[in-house]
Design a protein around this motif. Structure first.
Motif, PDB file in Angstrom:
ATOM      1  N   GLU A   4       0.836  -1.199   0.000  1.00 26.43           N
ATOM      2  CA  GLU A   4       0.000   0.000   0.000  1.00 26.43           C
ATOM      3  C   GLU A   4       0.877   1.258   0.000  1.00 26.43           C
ATOM      4  N   MET A   5       1.959   1.211   0.737  1.00 24.74           N
ATOM      5  CA  MET A   5       2.882   2.350   0.808  1.00 24.74           C
ATOM      6  C   MET A   5       3.562   2.564  -0.546  1.00 24.74           C
ATOM      7  N   LYS A   6       3.979   1.475  -1.188  1.00 25.61           N
ATOM      8  CA  LYS A   6       4.596   1.569  -2.519  1.00 25.61           C
ATOM      9  C   LYS A   6       3.623   2.185  -3.510  1.00 25.61           C
ATOM     10  N   MET A   7       2.359   1.736  -3.434  1.00 22.40           N
ATOM     11  CA  MET A   7       1.351   2.250  -4.345  1.00 22.40           C
ATOM     12  C   MET A   7       1.146   3.756  -4.120  1.00 22.40           C
ATOM     13  N   MET A   8       1.119   4.174  -2.868  1.00 21.68           N
ATOM     14  CA  MET A   8       0.937   5.598  -2.568  1.00 21.68           C
ATOM     15  C   MET A   8       2.137   6.410  -3.049  1.00 21.68           C
ATOM     16  N   VAL A   9       3.331   5.883  -2.840  1.00 21.05           N
ATOM     17  CA  VAL A   9       4.542   6.578  -3.294  1.00 21.05           C
ATOM     18  C   VAL A   9       4.525   6.690  -4.816  1.00 21.05           C
ATOM     19  N   ASN A  10       4.155   5.594  -5.495  1.00 19.97           N
ATOM     20  CA  ASN A  10       4.075   5.631  -6.954  1.00 19.97           C
ATOM     21  C   ASN A  10       3.051   6.660  -7.439  1.00 19.97           C
ATOM     22  N   MET A  11       1.926   6.740  -6.753  1.00 22.18           N
ATOM     23  CA  MET A  11       0.899   7.712  -7.116  1.00 22.18           C
ATOM     24  C   MET A  11       1.418   9.142  -6.935  1.00 22.18           C
ATOM     25  N   VAL A  12       2.137   9.352  -5.852  1.00 22.44           N
ATOM     26  CA  VAL A  12       2.706  10.688  -5.598  1.00 22.44           C
ATOM     27  C   VAL A  12       3.744  11.017  -6.661  1.00 22.44           C
TER      28      VAL A  12
END
Length: 84
Positions: A4-12
């Motif tokens: 979930e953290m990776k996905m959020m970082v990728n989105m940012v």
């Protein structure tokens, strides 16, 4: 949570990339507008420089003509004195 953290970082990061693209596009547009404006100003300055040069030449010609008129008036006065 790690995924979930990776996905959020990728989105940012993706959003930052999009923002960078928008900013670059806007800067390019502004740069083009400024370039056109400077070209316009340069043309006006060049035109004004031609006008200034023409005015200087006119001023010089008027000065020469005034000197010539003064010389001719002196010659006329001398001739009038001699003939009187």
């Amino acid at each position: 949570m790690n995924d979930e953290m990776k996905m959020m970082v990728n989105m940012v990061v993706d959003e930052m990339g999009k923002m960078e693209e928008r900013m670059n596009k806007r800067f390019a547009e502004m740069e083009e507008k400024m370039k056109k404006r400077f070209e316009k100003i340069e043309k006006r300055l060049e035109s004004m420089q031609h006008d200034i040069n023409a005015c200087k030449m006119t001023k010089d010609m008027v000065e020469i003509l005034i000197r010539k008129i003064d010389q001719l008036e002196k010659r006329i006065e001398e001739l009038e004195r001699k003939t009187a």
